[in-house]
Design a protein around this motif. Sequence first.
Motif, mmCIF file in Angstrom:
data_model
loop_
_atom_site.group_PDB
_atom_site.id
_atom_site.type_symbol
_atom_site.label_atom_id
_atom_site.label_comp_id
_atom_site.label_asym_id
_atom_site.label_seq_id
_atom_site.Cartn_x
_atom_site.Cartn_y
_atom_site.Cartn_z
ATOM 1 N N HIS A 81 0.830 -1.217 0.000
ATOM 2 C CA HIS A 81 0.000 0.000 0.000
ATOM 3 C C HIS A 81 0.865 1.268 0.000
ATOM 4 O O HIS A 81 0.477 2.282 -0.563
ATOM 5 C CB HIS A 81 -0.967 -0.017 1.189
ATOM 6 N N GLU A 82 2.071 1.195 0.593
ATOM 7 C CA GLU A 82 2.953 2.361 0.537
ATOM 8 C C GLU A 82 3.507 2.562 -0.869
ATOM 9 O O GLU A 82 3.676 3.696 -1.333
ATOM 10 C CB GLU A 82 4.106 2.179 1.541
ATOM 11 N N VAL A 83 3.787 1.461 -1.557
ATOM 12 C CA VAL A 83 4.278 1.559 -2.944
ATOM 13 C C VAL A 83 3.190 2.123 -3.853
ATOM 14 O O VAL A 83 3.455 2.992 -4.707
ATOM 15 C CB VAL A 83 4.749 0.178 -3.438
ATOM 16 N N LEU A 84 1.963 1.637 -3.664
ATOM 17 C CA LEU A 84 0.860 2.148 -4.484
ATOM 18 C C LEU A 84 0.602 3.625 -4.186
ATOM 19 O O LEU A 84 0.285 4.407 -5.101
ATOM 20 C CB LEU A 84 -0.398 1.320 -4.229
ATOM 21 N N ALA A 85 0.733 4.010 -2.922
ATOM 22 C CA ALA A 85 0.561 5.431 -2.582
ATOM 23 C C ALA A 85 1.646 6.284 -3.237
ATOM 24 O O ALA A 85 1.370 7.387 -3.743
ATOM 25 C CB ALA A 85 0.584 5.599 -1.059
ATOM 26 N N ALA A 86 2.883 5.773 -3.247
ATOM 27 C CA ALA A 86 3.968 6.512 -3.911
ATOM 28 C C ALA A 86 3.733 6.592 -5.411
ATOM 29 O O ALA A 86 3.983 7.642 -6.034
ATOM 30 C CB ALA A 86 5.301 5.821 -3.609
ATOM 31 N N ALA A 87 3.245 5.500 -6.003
ATOM 32 C CA ALA A 87 2.961 5.516 -7.442
ATOM 33 C C ALA A 87 1.857 6.524 -7.770
ATOM 34 O O ALA A 87 1.934 7.248 -8.772
ATOM 35 C CB ALA A 87 2.554 4.115 -7.910
ATOM 36 N N TRP A 88 0.841 6.562 -6.914
ATOM 37 C CA TRP A 88 -0.256 7.526 -7.141
ATOM 38 C C TRP A 88 0.257 8.965 -7.013
ATOM 39 O O TRP A 88 -0.146 9.854 -7.768
ATOM 40 C CB TRP A 88 -1.379 7.257 -6.149
ATOM 41 N N LYS A 89 1.141 9.185 -6.052
ATOM 42 C CA LYS A 89 1.709 10.527 -5.878
ATOM 43 C C LYS A 89 2.538 10.925 -7.094
ATOM 44 O O LYS A 89 2.440 12.063 -7.586
ATOM 45 C CB LYS A 89 2.579 10.546 -4.621
ATOM 46 N N LEU A 90 3.359 9.990 -7.601
ATOM 47 C CA LEU A 90 4.150 10.283 -8.806
ATOM 48 C C LEU A 90 3.251 10.497 -10.015
ATOM 49 O O LEU A 90 3.549 11.327 -10.885
ATOM 50 C CB LEU A 90 5.116 9.124 -9.076
ATOM 51 N N LEU A 91 2.165 9.747 -10.058
ATOM 52 C CA LEU A 91 1.242 9.910 -11.186
ATOM 53 C C LEU A 91 0.494 11.245 -11.091
ATOM 54 O O LEU A 91 0.250 11.909 -12.110
ATOM 55 C CB LEU A 91 0.247 8.748 -11.192
ATOM 56 N N ALA A 92 0.163 11.637 -9.868
ATOM 57 C CA ALA A 92 -0.597 12.881 -9.693
ATOM 58 C C ALA A 92 0.240 14.112 -10.020
ATOM 59 O O ALA A 92 -0.265 15.081 -10.603
ATOM 60 C CB ALA A 92 -1.119 12.951 -8.259
ATOM 61 N N ASN A 93 1.511 14.096 -9.648
ATOM 62 C CA ASN A 93 2.327 15.283 -9.927
ATOM 63 C C ASN A 93 2.957 15.255 -11.322
ATOM 64 O O ASN A 93 3.731 16.149 -11.671
ATOM 65 C CB ASN A 93 3.413 15.462 -8.853
ATOM 66 N N GLY A 94 2.673 14.211 -12.108
ATOM 67 C CA GLY A 94 3.116 14.157 -13.494
ATOM 68 C C GLY A 94 4.494 13.566 -13.710
ATOM 69 O O GLY A 94 4.912 13.393 -14.866
ATOM 70 N N ALA A 95 5.205 13.247 -12.629
ATOM 71 C CA ALA A 95 6.564 12.720 -12.786
ATOM 72 C C ALA A 95 6.563 11.341 -13.447
ATOM 73 O O ALA A 95 7.365 11.067 -14.351
ATOM 74 C CB ALA A 95 7.255 12.658 -11.428
ATOM 75 N N LEU A 96 5.645 10.480 -13.003
ATOM 76 C CA LEU A 96 5.602 9.126 -13.570
ATOM 77 C C LEU A 96 5.248 9.166 -15.053
ATOM 78 O O LEU A 96 5.820 8.419 -15.862
ATOM 79 C CB LEU A 96 4.585 8.279 -12.792
#
Length: 296
Positions: A81-96
Amino acid sequence: MSALTSPALTASAPAAPEPSTAPDTPPANRPVAAPTLRRAVAVAVSGIWKSVAIVVFLLLWEVGPLWFAPPSTRVFLPPLHEVLAAAWKLLANGALGTHLVASLTRSVAGFGVAVVLGITAGLLIAWYRPVSTFITPLLEVFRNTAALALLPVFTLLLGIGEESKITIVAYAAFFPVLLNTVAGVRTVDPLLVRAARSLGLSHLSLFLKVILPSAVPTIFTGIRMAGTASILVLIAAEMVGAKAGLGYLIVNAQSSFLIPDMYAGILTVSLLGLAVNTLLVALERRFSRWRVEANA
């Protein structure tokens, strides 16, 4: 005494069976839904069984670091769940998205060049023996040279820009396509070729209508291998020298001790590879429908 005046004989005669006027009930109509239901159940059971291993792995990833790993290990192996939260954060700020687009652009460019050159060269080598005799020894030398070993050479010759990364991806993906194209053309059933020639097909028609369609499944096997190789080599190249891309995201997050971000990048690479393989399998089924129909 005649038969008309004999009541005993008339009473004991068996009655002729009346023809049935009721409409026939087709027995096949009653269980019409049974095969469909059985097929649906079989598909559902197969899908569940195929997903069990993945679900178990994800559950272990979630509960393992929380319940079984010591806190020191949990830092380097965060729960899912921490990895998914980090992925969502990267996706939200456009970095991913930025890193994914950079990697996809390089991978698609190098993979496209490799497919075009590999299929063309493979057809020439397999169809013209003098070409095969001339070029095969040189290709064997380069085929046994690891792509990443040539990364410094490409960087020196082409710089640290996009050209060197696209070139090394094309180099790594070229040989699987080439070798499978050669194998596909050379392993066409000789009886099929002989039958086509006996029907009067010209040299070009024989190649286009018999040789090439028969070699399509083997060629696509090479294309799928090339798709996997293009992603793996690209990620490694981006780890060495790049300022954008999934490889850069992974190694930068690791050096910055952003461990959930690092796993988010790795998870994205896995999903990207799975998506590429699924797309290539769909294309293979599209271009080799004749083989699917023959096996059905």
